[in-house]
Design an enzyme around this catalytic site. Structure first.
Site, PDB file in Angstrom:
ATOM      1  N   ASP A 110       5.160   7.415  -2.858  1.00 16.66           N
ATOM      2  CA  ASP A 110       5.015   6.413  -1.806  1.00 16.66           C
ATOM      3  C   ASP A 110       5.965   5.256  -2.100  1.00 16.66           C
ATOM      4  OD1 ASP A 110       4.129   4.230  -0.189  1.00 16.66           O
ATOM      5  OD2 ASP A 110       2.147   5.140  -0.031  1.00 16.66           O
ATOM      6  N   SER A 158      -3.417   2.870   4.553  1.00 15.70           N
ATOM      7  CA  SER A 158      -2.487   1.813   4.191  1.00 15.70           C
ATOM      8  C   SER A 158      -3.243   0.527   3.844  1.00 15.70           C
ATOM      9  CB  SER A 158      -1.481   1.600   5.327  1.00 15.70           C
ATOM     10  OG  SER A 158      -0.375   0.819   4.892  1.00 15.70           O
ATOM     11  N   HIS A 177       4.600   7.527   2.286  1.00 19.39           N
ATOM     12  CA  HIS A 177       3.573   6.635   2.802  1.00 19.39           C
ATOM     13  C   HIS A 177       3.025   7.194   4.106  1.00 19.39           C
ATOM     14  CE1 HIS A 177       1.351   2.908   2.858  1.00 19.39           C
ATOM     15  NE2 HIS A 177       1.669   2.725   4.128  1.00 19.39           N
TER      16      HIS A 177
END
Length: 230
Positions: A152, A15, A182
């Site tokens: 995502d 991330s 994600h």
């Protein structure tokens, strides 16, 4: 220290942390290897360009109504924690604009009130452009894998800058799957299996398949290790 006397270092990030890692590797350039003995890196669900991400995340639809709002809510809570820990819970602190963080209706407004005020960026655009990994990846000098998913919800599916690899010859491998969300590749698939004696067995999870992301990241690191070992 002499890198010959150091153990090899391999980095992994996911991330926003993956964005930070890629930026750092670009800033280090050849020093990543010669000074810190970083042999390779893997990045999972890296935003790469937050300017592209924020525009997509705040478009009308499910991303804006669910993901953006939920993320903003957690960010506001973290600002409250920072206020309590470092500012004596004083909402008039000059460290950042606490009222602005709590009144923010978008992530960009929050960034202006918190990150930009705290670290001296002009605004959220200035912040995104000075910290986006995409502006540093051409200088990465160690083998690096970037693994993302096209669906995502935090990232623009039309933005996947593989040209950075083709044009700069940076040792970066970029993979993007159709699905995965994600960080959805992180989870293992499980079923239940009976354990115990006859007739009164308890059902417990049985991991039947390793998650895709850890498996691919580990394979990449293993490949780098095998090809860099003396």
């Amino acid at each position: 220290a002499n890198t010959a006397d150091q153990l090899p270092v391999y980095l992994a990030g996911f991330s926003l942390g993956a964005n930070v890692m890629l930026k750092a590797l670009g800033e280090l350039g050849p020093n990543a290897l010669t000074r810190y003995n970083i042999q390779g890196a893997t990045a999972y669900c890296a935003p790469l360009n937050c300017e592209e991400c924020y525009e997509f995340l705040h478009k009308p639809g499910i991303n804006k109504e669910i993901y953006a709002k939920k993320l903003l809510k957690t960010m506001k809570k973290k600002a409250q924690v920072q206020l309590e820990l470092f500012c004596d819970n004083d909402p008039t602190t000059s460290w950042f604009d606490f009222p602005g963080t709590q009144e923010a209706s978008t992530i960009m407004e929050f960034e202006n009130a918190f990150i930009c005020t705290m670290y001296g960026y002009d605004d959220f655009i200035d912040y995104y452009r000075k910290t986006g990994a995409i502006y540093y990846m051409q200088d990465i000098m160690v083998p690096t894998l970037v693994l993302n998913a096209k669906d995502d919800p935090f990232m623009n599916p039309n933005y996947w800058p593989t040209d950075i690899v083709r044009e700069t010859k940076a040792p970066i491998k970029m993979i993007r799957t159709e699905h995965g969300g994600h960080c959805g590749h992180m989870f293992h698939k499980s079923t239940t299996t009976a354990v115990g004696g006859s007739g009164d067995e308890d059902e417990q999870p049985c991991w039947t398949r390793n998650a895709y992301a850890p498996k691919q990241l580990a394979r990449f690191i293993q490949h780098v290790m095998q090809n860099t070992s003396s």
